[in-house]
Design a protein around this motif. Sequence first.
Motif, PDB file in Angstrom:
ATOM      1  N   ALA A  16      15.141  43.440  31.415  1.00  0.00           N
ATOM      2  CA  ALA A  16      15.926  41.896  31.373  1.00  0.00           C
ATOM      3  C   ALA A  16      17.202  42.134  31.071  1.00  0.00           C
ATOM      4  O   ALA A  16      18.055  41.294  31.644  1.00  0.00           O
ATOM      5  CB  ALA A  16      15.173  41.356  30.209  1.00  0.00           C
ATOM      6  N   GLY A  17      17.439  43.221  30.235  1.00  0.00           N
ATOM      7  CA  GLY A  17      19.164  43.186  29.919  1.00  0.00           C
ATOM      8  C   GLY A  17      19.970  43.683  31.206  1.00  0.00           C
ATOM      9  O   GLY A  17      21.094  43.215  31.327  1.00  0.00           O
ATOM     10  N   TRP A  18      19.352  44.607  31.853  1.00  0.00           N
ATOM     11  CA  TRP A  18      20.058  45.169  33.115  1.00  0.00           C
ATOM     12  C   TRP A  18      20.046  43.846  34.305  1.00  0.00           C
ATOM     13  O   TRP A  18      21.348  43.523  34.610  1.00  0.00           O
ATOM     14  CB  TRP A  18      19.372  46.107  33.615  1.00  0.00           C
ATOM     15  N   LEU A  19      19.020  43.284  34.248  1.00  0.00           N
ATOM     16  CA  LEU A  19      18.975  41.935  35.223  1.00  0.00           C
ATOM     17  C   LEU A  19      19.989  40.942  34.765  1.00  0.00           C
ATOM     18  O   LEU A  19      20.878  40.473  35.551  1.00  0.00           O
ATOM     19  CB  LEU A  19      17.723  41.235  35.322  1.00  0.00           C
ATOM     20  N   ASN A  34      21.746  47.179  26.813  1.00  0.00           N
ATOM     21  CA  ASN A  34      20.792  46.207  27.814  1.00  0.00           C
ATOM     22  C   ASN A  34      19.410  46.042  26.890  1.00  0.00           C
ATOM     23  O   ASN A  34      18.934  45.032  26.911  1.00  0.00           O
ATOM     24  CB  ASN A  34      20.513  46.990  28.952  1.00  0.00           C
ATOM     25  N   ILE A  35      18.864  46.966  26.212  1.00  0.00           N
ATOM     26  CA  ILE A  35      17.610  46.838  25.588  1.00  0.00           C
ATOM     27  C   ILE A  35      17.794  45.785  24.482  1.00  0.00           C
ATOM     28  O   ILE A  35      17.025  44.840  24.489  1.00  0.00           O
ATOM     29  CB  ILE A  35      17.137  48.039  24.967  1.00  0.00           C
ATOM     30  N   VAL A  36      18.688  45.923  23.615  1.00  0.00           N
ATOM     31  CA  VAL A  36      19.074  44.970  22.555  1.00  0.00           C
ATOM     32  C   VAL A  36      19.269  43.285  23.137  1.00  0.00           C
ATOM     33  O   VAL A  36      18.830  42.383  22.735  1.00  0.00           O
ATOM     34  CB  VAL A  36      20.178  45.465  21.704  1.00  0.00           C
ATOM     35  N   ILE A  37      20.022  43.497  24.290  1.00  0.00           N
ATOM     36  CA  ILE A  37      20.351  42.215  24.965  1.00  0.00           C
ATOM     37  C   ILE A  37      18.956  41.753  25.240  1.00  0.00           C
ATOM     38  O   ILE A  37      18.626  40.405  25.255  1.00  0.00           O
ATOM     39  CB  ILE A  37      21.548  42.030  25.882  1.00  0.00           C
ATOM     40  N   GLY A  38      18.287  42.522  25.974  1.00  0.00           N
ATOM     41  CA  GLY A  38      16.796  41.882  26.489  1.00  0.00           C
ATOM     42  C   GLY A  38      15.885  41.319  25.509  1.00  0.00           C
ATOM     43  O   GLY A  38      15.311  40.482  25.724  1.00  0.00           O
ATOM     44  N   SER A  62       6.032  37.885  34.085  1.00  0.00           N
ATOM     45  CA  SER A  62       6.426  36.610  33.278  1.00  0.00           C
ATOM     46  C   SER A  62       7.246  37.083  32.214  1.00  0.00           C
ATOM     47  O   SER A  62       8.341  36.262  31.828  1.00  0.00           O
ATOM     48  CB  SER A  62       5.612  35.681  33.172  1.00  0.00           C
ATOM     49  N   ALA A  63       7.092  37.983  31.666  1.00  0.00           N
ATOM     50  CA  ALA A  63       7.813  38.519  30.164  1.00  0.00           C
ATOM     51  C   ALA A  63       9.174  39.026  30.593  1.00  0.00           C
ATOM     52  O   ALA A  63       9.965  38.651  29.887  1.00  0.00           O
ATOM     53  CB  ALA A  63       7.088  39.683  29.540  1.00  0.00           C
ATOM     54  N   ILE A  64       9.341  39.665  31.556  1.00  0.00           N
ATOM     55  CA  ILE A  64      10.567  39.984  32.193  1.00  0.00           C
ATOM     56  C   ILE A  64      11.387  38.761  32.795  1.00  0.00           C
ATOM     57  O   ILE A  64      12.768  38.943  32.437  1.00  0.00           O
ATOM     58  CB  ILE A  64      10.545  41.090  33.165  1.00  0.00           C
ATOM     59  N   ALA A  71      18.179  36.144  27.938  1.00  0.00           N
ATOM     60  CA  ALA A  71      19.393  37.170  28.011  1.00  0.00           C
ATOM     61  C   ALA A  71      20.668  36.481  28.822  1.00  0.00           C
ATOM     62  O   ALA A  71      21.925  36.608  28.323  1.00  0.00           O
ATOM     63  CB  ALA A  71      19.024  38.569  28.593  1.00  0.00           C
ATOM     64  N   VAL A  72      20.434  35.970  29.783  1.00  0.00           N
ATOM     65  CA  VAL A  72      21.454  35.130  30.721  1.00  0.00           C
ATOM     66  C   VAL A  72      22.112  34.099  29.629  1.00  0.00           C
ATOM     67  O   VAL A  72      23.189  33.922  29.415  1.00  0.00           O
ATOM     68  CB  VAL A  72      20.949  34.814  31.987  1.00  0.00           C
ATOM     69  N   ILE A  73      21.043  33.273  29.041  1.00  0.00           N
ATOM     70  CA  ILE A  73      21.499  32.406  27.919  1.00  0.00           C
ATOM     71  C   ILE A  73      22.522  32.967  26.966  1.00  0.00           C
ATOM     72  O   ILE A  73      23.624  32.454  26.788  1.00  0.00           O
ATOM     73  CB  ILE A  73      20.491  31.658  27.505  1.00  0.00           C
TER      74      ILE A  73
END
Length: 84
Positions: A16-19, A34-38, A62-64, A71-73
Amino acid sequence: MPVESLLVLILVGAIAGWLAGLIVKGFGFGLVGNIVIGILGALIATWLFPRLGISLGGGILSAIVSATLGAVILLVIVGLIRRA
């Protein structure tokens, strides 16, 4: 928390952080960032989406998706604070 759940949490957070970093240009935090942001994005999505009446279903996909949206927000808010 079982080890398997922790590994899934880290994996979903990393993806999720990478995306989110790809979607919101100018943000790249490395693997740990990225892990923390996700994970923070997943927490934001878990809190915000039910209040807005949004349900993405269950499962890993759906979790991802929800963690990525959260994370985008988060990255948009951080970008707005950095500019100010």
